[in-house]
Scaffold this motif. Structure first.
Motif, PDB file in Angstrom:
ATOM      1  N   ARG A  60       0.840  -1.205   0.000  1.00 46.78           N
ATOM      2  CA  ARG A  60       0.000   0.000   0.000  1.00 46.78           C
ATOM      3  C   ARG A  60       0.879   1.261   0.000  1.00 46.78           C
ATOM      4  NH1 ARG A  60      -5.324   0.563   0.908  1.00 46.78           N
ATOM      5  NH2 ARG A  60      -5.465  -1.639   1.536  1.00 46.78           N
ATOM      6  N   LEU A  61       1.970   1.216   0.755  1.00 46.88           N
ATOM      7  CA  LEU A  61       2.874   2.370   0.795  1.00 46.88           C
ATOM      8  C   LEU A  61       3.573   2.588  -0.542  1.00 46.88           C
ATOM      9  CD1 LEU A  61       4.547   1.939   4.309  1.00 46.88           C
ATOM     10  CD2 LEU A  61       2.874   3.663   3.638  1.00 46.88           C
ATOM     11  N   VAL A  62       4.138   1.512  -1.120  1.00 46.57           N
ATOM     12  CA  VAL A  62       4.917   1.695  -2.346  1.00 46.57           C
ATOM     13  C   VAL A  62       4.030   1.867  -3.580  1.00 46.57           C
ATOM     14  CG1 VAL A  62       6.925   0.522  -1.390  1.00 46.57           C
ATOM     15  CG2 VAL A  62       5.243  -0.796  -2.707  1.00 46.57           C
ATOM     16  N   ALA A  63       2.750   1.519  -3.462  1.00 48.88           N
ATOM     17  CA  ALA A  63       1.827   1.833  -4.556  1.00 48.88           C
ATOM     18  C   ALA A  63       1.753   3.344  -4.749  1.00 48.88           C
ATOM     19  CB  ALA A  63       0.439   1.259  -4.276  1.00 48.88           C
ATOM     20  N   GLY A  64       1.893   4.073  -3.662  1.00 46.28           N
ATOM     21  CA  GLY A  64       1.941   5.528  -3.753  1.00 46.28           C
ATOM     22  C   GLY A  64       3.226   6.057  -4.346  1.00 46.28           C
ATOM     23  N   GLU A  65       4.208   5.167  -4.486  1.00 46.83           N
ATOM     24  CA  GLU A  65       5.490   5.522  -5.100  1.00 46.83           C
ATOM     25  C   GLU A  65       5.575   5.050  -6.553  1.00 46.83           C
ATOM     26  OE1 GLU A  65       8.374   6.942  -2.927  1.00 46.83           O
ATOM     27  OE2 GLU A  65       6.381   7.584  -2.277  1.00 46.83           O
ATOM     28  N   GLY A  66       4.485   4.526  -7.087  1.00 45.21           N
ATOM     29  CA  GLY A  66       4.481   4.150  -8.485  1.00 45.21           C
ATOM     30  C   GLY A  66       4.441   2.666  -8.775  1.00 45.21           C
TER      31      GLY A  66
END
Length: 399
Positions: A60-66
């Motif tokens: 969920r966190l790294v989805a915000g990073e692309g």
């Protein structure tokens, strides 16, 4: 949860990072000789491995990073009881567009309906040979019919695309044309992967020792793994090695064949078969068999094509792909990162550089998790070194 707008993170060489491979376990119900020792990897305490909740929170966190695509690997991801709820949680994460899974296929007949319902898009199934004896030698515990039934189940339940991955090793003399023909009648995409030496000298020494031992029993499986072996116990095949019969007692032992078992520790760079050579071999065999030669695929191949170059026989339902990890590596376009089962970010399969993130996850420190992620991305190597071996087995990396 931090409030951030999605964006694509780039590494130090301008490559956009959008693909994450996650090892959900380092255990497996097979013991493939190029992937792990005969007794499996050393057991770990439960709290050494990331939980499904920790994995999904990280995604969920790294989805915000692309990150847009996630592949679940192992070990064998289907031996974990948490695999279905994990897929369900990943499916609900905004920004995640594609969820795939790499498997040996043995558990797909049982789990395919649940996996499909949970939101799994597609599968890659490992199959290195169509010879039953050689299959048992390579996998130590598996039977060919288990994986073939897994392919059937994947097609029946509508996973698309269904890819079959074959690691080609020169001294095994695999029937690569026979494997390629799996793509003719059904929409199966057979990919041939150049053998990559993974595991350091000590790892190789361990494997040389392991190859001479009896195959472990089902009790060596992960304690909570679903049953996979058919009645009759684990497969053992004595005296089947490439290159003919074993030498007599007065001859020097064949270093590639210990106690009638394949010895992967003796494989080296000479065992890598370049993709160009394989493509030519399969194409010539196709002409001789009346199928015609391989033709390049104009549209680039199936979805999630990644680094493979795709070809097909005329009129075939599927394709034949080649992944040139050694002879023509694709580092300049690599868009992937890896998360190991014990919670380390690994920017490159061939580099032992890792960035531990487990403790930050458990502390609930999202800012620290993202700082570690960004640091790992920035330090992704420009290209992999020409090396023979890494400190971890492939099953521990989640290759």
């Amino acid at each position: 949860m931090l409030d951030r707008a999605p964006h694509e993170l780039h590494d130090g060489y301008g490559r956009g990072i959008s693909y994450l491979r996650i090892a959900v376990t380092d255990k497996c119900n097979f013991r493939c000789i190029y992937c792990m020792p005969a007794e499996g990897v050393p057991p770990r305490a439960h709290d050494e491995l990331l939980s499904a909740e920790e994995i999904s929170h990280f995604v969920r966190l790294v989805a915000g990073e692309g990150i847009r695509r996630v592949r679940l690997t192992g070990g064998e991801p289907l031996v974990s009881h948490r695999i279905v709820p994990l897929i369900r949680e990943l499916r609900a994460i905004p920004g995640i567009e594609d969820i795939s899974l790499t498997t040996n296929g043995a558990l797909l007949p049982k789990l395919a309906p649940e996996l499909k319902k949970a939101g799994l898009d597609r599968v890659n199934i490992s199959l290195d040979t169509l010879d039953p004896g050689q299959f048992s030698q390579i996998t130590r515990l598996g039977r060919l019919e288990q994986t073939l039934r897994g392919i059937d189940a994947a097609l029946a339940w509508g996973f698309d695309p269904v890819k079959v991955n074959c690691v080609v090793v020169r001294r095994l003399n695999q029937d690569v044309f026979g494997l390629a023909k799996l793509s003719v009648e059904r929409p199966v995409h057979v990919r041939f992967i150049e053998y990559m030496p993974i595991g350091d000298e000590q790892t190789g020494t361990d494997r040389a020792h392991d190859a001479a031992q009896d195959a472990p029993t089902a009790a060596a499986f992960e304690a909570d793994a679903p049953a996979v072996l058919e009645e009759g116990g684990p497969a053992t095949v004595a005296g089947i090695c490439p290159g003919g019969p074993q030498p007599d007692k007065n001859s020097a032992p064949d270093p590639h064949c210990l106690g009638g078992n394949l010895n992967a520790s003796a494989w080296d760079a000479s065992d890598t078969v370049p993709s160009a050579e394989l493509c030519e071999r399969i194409s010539h065999a196709g002409v001789a068999a009346g199928l015609g030669g391989l033709e390049p695929v104009a549209d680039g191949g199936p979805s999630g094509a990644g680094p493979a170059a795709y070809w097909r026989f005329s009129g075939a339902a599927g394709t034949v792909g080649f992944i040139s990890a050694m002879s023509n590596h694709f580092c300049s376009s690599c868009n992937r990162m890896r998360l190991t089962a014990d919670g380390s970010i690994r920017p490159c399969l061939f580099s032992d550089a890792e960035y531990p993130v487990r403790e930050a996850l458990r502390a609930g420190d999202d800012a620290r998790v993202l700082a570690i992620w960004r640091d790992a991305v920035v330090h992704k190597p420009q290209e992999h070194e020409v090396i023979e071996g890494t400190e971890r087995f492939m099953s521990q990396i989640g290759g």
